[in-house]
Scaffold this motif. Sequence first.
Motif, mmCIF file in Angstrom:
data_model
loop_
_atom_site.group_PDB
_atom_site.id
_atom_site.type_symbol
_atom_site.label_atom_id
_atom_site.label_comp_id
_atom_site.label_asym_id
_atom_site.label_seq_id
_atom_site.Cartn_x
_atom_site.Cartn_y
_atom_site.Cartn_z
ATOM 1 N N PRO A 286 0.743 -1.256 0.068
ATOM 2 C CA PRO A 286 0.379 -0.158 0.157
ATOM 3 C C PRO A 286 0.818 0.989 0.249
ATOM 4 C CG PRO A 286 0.058 -0.864 2.337
ATOM 5 C CD PRO A 286 0.381 -1.797 0.918
ATOM 6 N N LYS A 287 0.425 2.216 -0.423
ATOM 7 C CA LYS A 287 1.037 3.713 -1.225
ATOM 8 C C LYS A 287 0.498 4.114 0.857
ATOM 9 C CE LYS A 287 0.333 4.349 -5.203
ATOM 10 N NZ LYS A 287 -0.144 5.246 -6.522
ATOM 11 N N PRO A 288 2.058 4.774 0.715
ATOM 12 C CA PRO A 288 2.483 5.436 2.019
ATOM 13 C C PRO A 288 1.694 7.189 2.433
ATOM 14 C CG PRO A 288 4.660 5.798 1.259
ATOM 15 C CD PRO A 288 3.399 4.474 0.697
ATOM 16 N N LYS A 289 0.549 7.218 3.824
ATOM 17 C CA LYS A 289 -0.105 8.107 3.396
ATOM 18 C C LYS A 289 0.633 9.187 3.463
ATOM 19 C CE LYS A 289 -2.371 7.666 7.202
ATOM 20 N NZ LYS A 289 -3.732 7.732 8.058
ATOM 21 N N PRO A 290 0.213 10.259 2.551
ATOM 22 C CA PRO A 290 0.675 11.590 2.856
ATOM 23 C C PRO A 290 1.017 12.481 3.908
ATOM 24 C CG PRO A 290 -1.200 12.151 2.239
ATOM 25 C CD PRO A 290 -0.861 10.636 2.017
ATOM 26 N N SER A 291 2.174 13.090 4.274
ATOM 27 C CA SER A 291 2.821 13.773 6.004
ATOM 28 C C SER A 291 1.496 14.355 6.477
ATOM 29 C CB SER A 291 3.797 14.129 6.284
ATOM 30 O OG SER A 291 4.032 15.811 5.131
ATOM 31 N N ARG A 292 1.304 14.582 7.365
ATOM 32 C CA ARG A 292 0.088 15.976 7.182
ATOM 33 C C ARG A 292 0.422 17.506 6.868
ATOM 34 N NH1 ARG A 292 -1.947 15.046 13.928
ATOM 35 N NH2 ARG A 292 -3.193 16.890 12.825
ATOM 36 N N LEU A 293 1.830 17.716 6.656
ATOM 37 C CA LEU A 293 1.984 18.926 5.823
ATOM 38 C C LEU A 293 1.654 19.026 4.692
ATOM 39 C CD1 LEU A 293 3.417 21.600 6.631
ATOM 40 C CD2 LEU A 293 5.467 20.533 5.968
ATOM 41 N N GLU A 294 2.182 18.036 3.849
ATOM 42 C CA GLU A 294 1.122 17.645 2.772
ATOM 43 C C GLU A 294 0.613 17.551 2.293
ATOM 44 O OE1 GLU A 294 3.726 13.830 1.664
ATOM 45 O OE2 GLU A 294 5.275 15.059 1.143
ATOM 46 N N GLU A 295 -0.819 17.067 3.275
ATOM 47 C CA GLU A 295 -2.050 16.791 3.358
ATOM 48 C C GLU A 295 -2.254 19.023 3.889
ATOM 49 O OE1 GLU A 295 -6.048 15.285 2.629
ATOM 50 O OE2 GLU A 295 -4.347 14.288 2.112
ATOM 51 N N ALA A 296 -1.541 19.206 4.309
ATOM 52 C CA ALA A 296 -2.489 20.470 4.791
ATOM 53 C C ALA A 296 -1.888 21.811 3.796
ATOM 54 C CB ALA A 296 -1.972 20.947 5.930
ATOM 55 N N ARG A 297 -1.461 21.712 3.046
ATOM 56 C CA ARG A 297 -0.734 22.029 1.953
ATOM 57 C C ARG A 297 -1.490 21.560 0.771
ATOM 58 N NH1 ARG A 297 6.092 22.059 2.377
ATOM 59 N NH2 ARG A 297 5.768 23.622 3.099
ATOM 60 N N ARG A 298 -2.413 20.391 0.204
ATOM 61 C CA ARG A 298 -2.960 20.101 -0.221
ATOM 62 C C ARG A 298 -4.381 20.690 -0.471
ATOM 63 N NH1 ARG A 298 -6.703 17.167 -1.607
ATOM 64 N NH2 ARG A 298 -6.538 16.035 0.651
ATOM 65 N N VAL A 299 -4.777 20.506 0.911
ATOM 66 C CA VAL A 299 -6.138 21.535 0.813
ATOM 67 C C VAL A 299 -6.178 22.463 1.064
ATOM 68 C CG1 VAL A 299 -7.542 21.528 2.858
ATOM 69 C CG2 VAL A 299 -7.273 19.186 2.559
ATOM 70 N N ILE A 300 -5.301 23.659 1.243
ATOM 71 C CA ILE A 300 -4.962 24.771 1.413
ATOM 72 C C ILE A 300 -4.891 25.254 -0.613
ATOM 73 C CG2 ILE A 300 -3.667 27.088 1.694
ATOM 74 C CD1 ILE A 300 -2.947 25.701 4.881
ATOM 75 N N GLU A 301 -4.496 24.633 -0.871
ATOM 76 C CA GLU A 301 -3.628 24.978 -2.503
ATOM 77 C C GLU A 301 -5.458 24.660 -3.211
ATOM 78 O OE1 GLU A 301 -0.931 22.352 -3.856
ATOM 79 O OE2 GLU A 301 0.595 23.774 -2.894
ATOM 80 N N GLU A 302 -6.368 23.506 -2.929
ATOM 81 C CA GLU A 302 -7.341 23.449 -3.546
ATOM 82 C C GLU A 302 -8.548 24.798 -3.208
ATOM 83 O OE1 GLU A 302 -8.598 19.754 -2.480
ATOM 84 O OE2 GLU A 302 -7.418 18.964 -3.451
ATOM 85 N N TYR A 303 -7.978 24.883 -2.005
ATOM 86 C CA TYR A 303 -8.734 25.764 -1.596
ATOM 87 C C TYR A 303 -8.863 27.179 -2.225
ATOM 88 C CZ TYR A 303 -11.178 29.828 2.201
ATOM 89 O OH TYR A 303 -12.194 30.155 2.202
ATOM 90 N N ALA A 304 -7.628 27.592 -2.695
ATOM 91 C CA ALA A 304 -7.240 28.404 -3.271
ATOM 92 C C ALA A 304 -7.869 28.784 -4.285
ATOM 93 C CB ALA A 304 -5.736 29.202 -2.550
#
Length: 55
Positions: free
Chosen positions: A22-40
């Motif tokens: 299984p693919k490793p889950k992204p780190s919390r920082l990467e996940e937070a950046r992705r969410v913020i970029e989608e929001y922006a």
Amino acid sequence: MIFAERQDMKPPEAPCPGKEAPKPKPSRLEEARRVIEEYADDLRKIIKKLRRRLN
């Protein structure tokens, strides 16, 4: 002195050929950046739509 055979120190087995690890889950920082970029991106789309309506 009694020597017991240790069963818990076996080398890790190779994964089955048909199964992928299984693919490793992204780190919390990467996940937070992705969410913020989608929001922006969503906000940019909304701003563009509103500007079109004003013109």
